[in-house]
Every structure is written in structure tokens, then in C-alpha cells.
Design a protein around this motif. Sequence first.
Motif, PDB file in Angstrom:
ATOM      1  N   SER A  73       0.821  -1.204   0.000  1.00 42.90           N
ATOM      2  CA  SER A  73       0.000   0.000   0.000  1.00 42.90           C
ATOM      3  C   SER A  73       0.856   1.255   0.000  1.00 42.90           C
ATOM      4  O   SER A  73       1.943   1.287   0.564  1.00 42.90           O
ATOM      5  CB  SER A  73      -0.873   0.036   1.265  1.00 42.90           C
ATOM      6  OG  SER A  73      -1.721  -1.066   1.292  1.00 42.90           O
ATOM      7  N   ASP A  83     -10.503  13.353   1.794  1.00 46.46           N
ATOM      8  CA  ASP A  83     -10.524  11.932   2.171  1.00 46.46           C
ATOM      9  C   ASP A  83     -11.571  11.608   3.233  1.00 46.46           C
ATOM     10  O   ASP A  83     -11.748  10.442   3.586  1.00 46.46           O
ATOM     11  CB  ASP A  83      -9.154  11.503   2.727  1.00 46.46           C
ATOM     12  CG  ASP A  83      -8.043  11.592   1.711  1.00 46.46           C
ATOM     13  OD1 ASP A  83      -8.312  11.509   0.491  1.00 46.46           O
ATOM     14  OD2 ASP A  83      -6.877  11.738   2.148  1.00 46.46           O
ATOM     15  N   ALA A 131     -14.138   8.717   2.610  1.00 48.55           N
ATOM     16  CA  ALA A 131     -13.490   7.404   2.508  1.00 48.55           C
ATOM     17  C   ALA A 131     -12.978   6.947   3.874  1.00 48.55           C
ATOM     18  O   ALA A 131     -13.071   5.758   4.212  1.00 48.55           O
ATOM     19  CB  ALA A 131     -12.350   7.462   1.495  1.00 48.55           C
ATOM     20  N   THR A 133     -15.850   5.614   5.863  1.00 48.23           N
ATOM     21  CA  THR A 133     -16.198   4.262   5.410  1.00 48.23           C
ATOM     22  C   THR A 133     -15.248   3.225   5.996  1.00 48.23           C
ATOM     23  O   THR A 133     -15.682   2.169   6.478  1.00 48.23           O
ATOM     24  CB  THR A 133     -16.184   4.192   3.867  1.00 48.23           C
ATOM     25  OG1 THR A 133     -17.179   5.091   3.364  1.00 48.23           O
ATOM     26  CG2 THR A 133     -16.450   2.791   3.364  1.00 48.23           C
ATOM     27  N   GLN A 186      -3.429   3.455   0.733  1.00 49.75           N
ATOM     28  CA  GLN A 186      -4.190   3.321  -0.502  1.00 49.75           C
ATOM     29  C   GLN A 186      -3.763   2.083  -1.271  1.00 49.75           C
ATOM     30  O   GLN A 186      -2.577   1.748  -1.309  1.00 49.75           O
ATOM     31  CB  GLN A 186      -3.951   4.529  -1.419  1.00 49.75           C
ATOM     32  CG  GLN A 186      -4.643   5.779  -0.971  1.00 49.75           C
ATOM     33  CD  GLN A 186      -4.467   6.880  -2.005  1.00 49.75           C
ATOM     34  OE1 GLN A 186      -3.377   7.398  -2.146  1.00 49.75           O
ATOM     35  NE2 GLN A 186      -5.535   7.210  -2.703  1.00 49.75           N
ATOM     36  N   GLU A 187      -4.733   1.422  -1.873  1.00 47.11           N
ATOM     37  CA  GLU A 187      -4.508   0.316  -2.802  1.00 47.11           C
ATOM     38  C   GLU A 187      -5.239   0.693  -4.086  1.00 47.11           C
ATOM     39  O   GLU A 187      -6.454   0.915  -4.061  1.00 47.11           O
ATOM     40  CB  GLU A 187      -5.087  -0.993  -2.253  1.00 47.11           C
ATOM     41  CG  GLU A 187      -4.340  -1.574  -1.085  1.00 47.11           C
ATOM     42  CD  GLU A 187      -3.092  -2.329  -1.491  1.00 47.11           C
ATOM     43  OE1 GLU A 187      -2.978  -2.716  -2.679  1.00 47.11           O
ATOM     44  OE2 GLU A 187      -2.219  -2.520  -0.632  1.00 47.11           O
ATOM     45  N   ASP A 188      -4.521   0.800  -5.173  1.00 53.64           N
ATOM     46  CA  ASP A 188      -5.118   1.159  -6.464  1.00 53.64           C
ATOM     47  C   ASP A 188      -5.982   2.414  -6.364  1.00 53.64           C
ATOM     48  O   ASP A 188      -7.085   2.479  -6.914  1.00 53.64           O
ATOM     49  CB  ASP A 188      -5.938  -0.010  -7.027  1.00 53.64           C
ATOM     50  CG  ASP A 188      -5.080  -1.232  -7.295  1.00 53.64           C
ATOM     51  OD1 ASP A 188      -3.936  -1.059  -7.770  1.00 53.64           O
ATOM     52  OD2 ASP A 188      -5.547  -2.356  -7.019  1.00 53.64           O
ATOM     53  N   ARG A 196      -7.619   3.574  -3.869  1.00 56.31           N
ATOM     54  CA  ARG A 196      -8.717   3.452  -2.902  1.00 56.31           C
ATOM     55  C   ARG A 196      -8.153   3.468  -1.489  1.00 56.31           C
ATOM     56  O   ARG A 196      -7.196   2.735  -1.185  1.00 56.31           O
ATOM     57  CB  ARG A 196      -9.441   2.131  -3.148  1.00 56.31           C
ATOM     58  CG  ARG A 196     -10.541   1.821  -2.171  1.00 56.31           C
ATOM     59  CD  ARG A 196     -11.134   0.462  -2.503  1.00 56.31           C
ATOM     60  NE  ARG A 196     -12.147   0.077  -1.545  1.00 56.31           N
ATOM     61  CZ  ARG A 196     -12.504  -1.170  -1.304  1.00 56.31           C
ATOM     62  NH1 ARG A 196     -11.948  -2.162  -1.974  1.00 56.31           N
ATOM     63  NH2 ARG A 196     -13.424  -1.433  -0.414  1.00 56.31           N
ATOM     64  N   VAL A 203      -7.840   2.265   2.028  1.00 55.67           N
ATOM     65  CA  VAL A 203      -8.173   0.986   2.656  1.00 55.67           C
ATOM     66  C   VAL A 203      -7.767   0.937   4.126  1.00 55.67           C
ATOM     67  O   VAL A 203      -8.121  -0.012   4.835  1.00 55.67           O
ATOM     68  CB  VAL A 203      -7.540  -0.193   1.888  1.00 55.67           C
ATOM     69  CG1 VAL A 203      -8.063  -0.243   0.449  1.00 55.67           C
ATOM     70  CG2 VAL A 203      -6.020  -0.108   1.905  1.00 55.67           C
TER      71      VAL A 203
END
Length: 167
Positions: A2, A11, A14, A17, A48-50, A52, A54
Motif C-alpha cells: 500500500s 478523504d 473514505a 467508510t 491506498q490500494e489502487d 482506494r 483501505v
Amino acid sequence: MSAIREARPGDRAAIRTVEERAFGRSDEADLVEALAAAGDDLLELVAQEDGRIVGHVMFTRMAVRDGGDSFAAVALAPLAVLPEFQKTGIGSALVLEAHRRLRDAGETLAVVLGHPAYYSRFGYRHDRAARFESVFQCAELMALAWGDAPLEGRLVYAPAFGAEASA
């Protein structure tokens, strides 16, 4: 692996979430929002992963008061990773990077209320926090010192943690 970076104002949704899904409730997400809105978020990182988000970790300013003296410290609260990304090292990476930044900034004491088996891997210990007076005093209250830090006193958290914790 990551990508870890500082949280940005955009952010917030996100992060909420991640917090809600990681804990299965809104309490931690509400705390994060209150701390950020009050400007009490001393260091806040996301993973972040790709592209997104996380994972998320927040450290807030706190104080250790002993008589008339006050000593600056930090509180780790909370750390969260989306359930499908847990047990992949993201939480550890967030904590280790935050610790590196905090030490580089001259911080010497961090406190966490969390699972001893998890947080002990980073050096947090209950015996280091046992002599602190705190509304959160229990076996899950742990501290980590990187330098000359007090061994006792009253832990004073940011107001969002509640009136008893911030008095």
C-alpha cells in the motif's frame, strides 16, 4: 504494498467508510470526524490500494499533567483497515510510518487503548502506562516512550474523547 500518505480534507468520506466497516459501528468514525473538525488531528495517515483508501490511523495531541507541570504526548486513536485488507500488514505499515514521523518530529510518548497482543508488537506496554491516571486505565491502556517521558501523571485527551478524559 500500500501507498501511505497524509490524509487530505477530501478523504473524509473514505476515512469514515474505513472506520465504520472496520469496527462495524459509527463510534470511531464519529470520533475521527470530531477530532479532525476541532483541529486535534496531529498526524493522520491513510493507506491506498489502487487509489482506494483501505486503511487509516490518527494520532492526536494529549498532555500528561503532574501537579503544575504539563508534558506533551500523543494518543493513537483509532487505527482501522477495511475488513478485506486486514491481516495484510497495512495496519502495521500505518503505525510504523506514523511512529517514524512522530519520532522525527521530536515526540517522546504515545498512548493507545487497544488490544495488547497487537499493539505490543510496536513496543506499547501496559506496565509503561500503569502509573498514569486515566478514565481509560485498564490492561488495554498502553504506552510507548521514544525518549525522556514522564512515568506518571494524569492523561488529558482532546475534548472529543469526552469531558472526563479531557478535564
